[in-house]
Motif scaffolding. Sequence first.
Motif, PDB file in Angstrom:
ATOM      1  N   UNK A 266       0.950  -0.951   0.204  1.00  0.00           N
ATOM      2  CA  UNK A 266      -0.062  -0.062  -0.055  1.00  0.00           C
ATOM      3  C   UNK A 266       1.332   1.503  -0.462  1.00  0.00           C
ATOM      4  N   UNK A 267       2.248   1.119   0.320  1.00  0.00           N
ATOM      5  CA  UNK A 267       3.110   2.334   0.725  1.00  0.00           C
ATOM      6  C   UNK A 267       4.374   1.638   0.558  1.00  0.00           C
ATOM      7  N   UNK A 268       5.153   2.249  -0.012  1.00  0.00           N
ATOM      8  CA  UNK A 268       6.865   1.570  -0.840  1.00  0.00           C
ATOM      9  C   UNK A 268       7.298   1.056   0.525  1.00  0.00           C
ATOM     10  N   UNK A 269       7.038   1.915   1.799  1.00  0.00           N
ATOM     11  CA  UNK A 269       7.892   1.835   2.593  1.00  0.00           C
ATOM     12  C   UNK A 269       7.892   0.324   3.471  1.00  0.00           C
ATOM     13  N   UNK A 330      -7.627  -1.122  -0.735  1.00  0.00           N
ATOM     14  CA  UNK A 330      -7.569  -1.908   0.632  1.00  0.00           C
ATOM     15  C   UNK A 330      -8.190  -3.040  -0.042  1.00  0.00           C
ATOM     16  N   UNK A 331      -9.630  -3.198  -0.433  1.00  0.00           N
ATOM     17  CA  UNK A 331     -10.532  -4.140   0.461  1.00  0.00           C
ATOM     18  C   UNK A 331     -10.429  -4.986  -0.919  1.00  0.00           C
ATOM     19  N   UNK A 332      -9.937  -4.769  -2.388  1.00  0.00           N
ATOM     20  CA  UNK A 332      -9.559  -5.494  -3.809  1.00  0.00           C
ATOM     21  C   UNK A 332      -8.136  -5.917  -3.912  1.00  0.00           C
ATOM     22  N   UNK A 333      -7.294  -5.372  -2.627  1.00  0.00           N
ATOM     23  CA  UNK A 333      -5.867  -5.923  -2.990  1.00  0.00           C
ATOM     24  C   UNK A 333      -5.526  -5.570  -3.922  1.00  0.00           C
ATOM     25  N   UNK A 336      -1.329  -5.665  -4.191  1.00  0.00           N
ATOM     26  CA  UNK A 336      -0.372  -7.176  -4.130  1.00  0.00           C
ATOM     27  C   UNK A 336      -0.575  -7.388  -5.932  1.00  0.00           C
ATOM     28  N   UNK A 337      -2.469  -6.646  -6.167  1.00  0.00           N
ATOM     29  CA  UNK A 337      -2.421  -7.246  -7.900  1.00  0.00           C
ATOM     30  C   UNK A 337      -1.191  -6.281  -8.701  1.00  0.00           C
ATOM     31  N   UNK A 338      -0.711  -5.511  -8.006  1.00  0.00           N
ATOM     32  CA  UNK A 338       0.405  -4.250  -8.981  1.00  0.00           C
ATOM     33  C   UNK A 338       1.684  -5.090  -8.841  1.00  0.00           C
ATOM     34  N   UNK A 339       1.568  -6.118  -7.851  1.00  0.00           N
ATOM     35  CA  UNK A 339       3.078  -6.335  -7.462  1.00  0.00           C
ATOM     36  C   UNK A 339       3.332  -7.474  -8.113  1.00  0.00           C
ATOM     37  N   UNK A 363      13.985  -1.945 -15.051  1.00  0.00           N
ATOM     38  CA  UNK A 363      13.748  -2.216 -13.477  1.00  0.00           C
ATOM     39  C   UNK A 363      12.770  -1.199 -13.123  1.00  0.00           C
ATOM     40  N   UNK A 364      12.442  -1.704 -12.164  1.00  0.00           N
ATOM     41  CA  UNK A 364      10.993  -0.813 -11.430  1.00  0.00           C
ATOM     42  C   UNK A 364      10.192  -2.190 -10.200  1.00  0.00           C
ATOM     43  N   UNK A 365       8.903  -1.569  -9.491  1.00  0.00           N
ATOM     44  CA  UNK A 365       8.980  -2.037  -9.106  1.00  0.00           C
ATOM     45  C   UNK A 365       6.887  -1.623  -8.553  1.00  0.00           C
ATOM     46  N   UNK A 366       6.526  -3.032  -8.647  1.00  0.00           N
ATOM     47  CA  UNK A 366       5.174  -3.055  -9.015  1.00  0.00           C
ATOM     48  C   UNK A 366       4.859  -2.430 -10.180  1.00  0.00           C
ATOM     49  N   UNK A 367       4.156  -1.809 -10.925  1.00  0.00           N
ATOM     50  CA  UNK A 367       3.462  -0.727 -12.315  1.00  0.00           C
ATOM     51  C   UNK A 367       4.289   0.324 -12.095  1.00  0.00           C
TER      52      UNK A 367
END
Length: 463
Positions: A266-269, A330-333, A336-339, A363-367
Amino acid sequence: MAVTEPAPVTLPLAHEGILRRQALRESAARTYARSLPIVPVRARGMTIEGADGRRYLDCLSGAGTLALGHNHPVVLEAIRKVIDSGAPLHVLDLATPVKDAFTTELFATLPRELADNARIQFCGPAGTDAVEAAFKLVRAASGRSELLAFTGAYHGMTAGALAASGGATDVRVTRLPFPQNFRCPFGVGGERGADLAARWTEYLLDDPKSGVPAPAAMILEPVQGEGGVNPAPDGWMRRMREITQERSVALIADEVQTGVGRTGTFWAVEHSGIVPDVMVLSKAIGGSLPLAVIVYRAELDLWQPGAHAGTFRGNQLAMAAGAATLAYVRENGLAERAGTLGARMLARLQALAADHPSIGDVRGRGLMIGIELVDPEAEPLTVTTENGSAPPPDPALAAVVQQECLRRGLIVELGGRHNAVVRLLPPLTLTDEQAAAVVDRLADALRAAELSPYRRAAAGPTR
Ligand code: PMP
């Protein structure tokens, strides 16, 4: 407002007229409009329709703002509800049920340790204003003025307004090396490069002759966005947290672009598990409307009433759209899907790189994905990576790739130090098919661009 009953699409000739008038009337400082000569008239999800009737897959998403894509039903519903309720739309920073609900929803998403003891300041509705607020907060709390920031960082564009108003603006920033793998300033990349970057930071803070006074705060992006999509290693993030904590330096995480699920949490940290003292939030938290806040540890709340003011800090529609977006992600995860989807796209792009020497790095992280284009025939730069020397960036090729993408109905952004990084920031709601189409169109555009005679002449203005 009703997207179910769209207005007739403007005719192609009108499209040309609008673009011509824009070029004549709008500022020389305009940005996206230069490289994306389209006139959006309708949009839904990941698709934008231009006034000329053409459709595009939007991988820019309002510079990473549209977590749910354009005109998501839950966002429209939230906006309609406020309008139909007769609630005031503009209330400065007064309390309202809409704001109360937004704050509750936002706090529910924050790292627990912060949320349990957090304060929120609503800022003027741009990320840059929230960054200014964060600086004022930590300076007031610490009595120190110096700041630490990183090479390649982007935190906004404000300068001068406070100075012109007679305020104190003596902001001094010490620039520290960001641990990038590709073009690592220490020539080693990887964990070793990140370790050297952290050591240099520690050394500067502890050496009484370094010329760096004790700072009020360190500000960092967990994944640098505009700087060319550089994800910070988790271990390095933890080191930064330790280094700042041990020296009573506030740690500000700028999550303006990385927030709300974009990077796979949810937050990158959360990837590194660190808890910053201050988080700067904007873009996606407004659900496509302008909103910016800082959230911070209550102990820092030592500034005076009015220490950071602004007329437009009470945009009720943005708060309602934002609360609906946060809840939906939050409710639809969707983080995680982005990951998952991001990892799949990254793997496909890495396979593409194996066949294209003009792709220097993927390179990157998630979307939040970057593809750095290079000129493999030019002399290598002296700066190396863990994989050997890197050819110089090729902004001209990147500019042609962007245009070839547009011709194929794909909107992408360029970024990075030399504007040679093709950036993908699709909405978190993109489907498997759309993700595949993005990579297919990009691969096709790259092939065309590599053969293009314009390649050497097309480097656009850098931003
Ligand atoms: N911080 C980061 C990490 C950003 O990416 C941006 C915008 N790209 C900003 C701050 C500034 O936000 P704004 O453009 O809304 O002022």
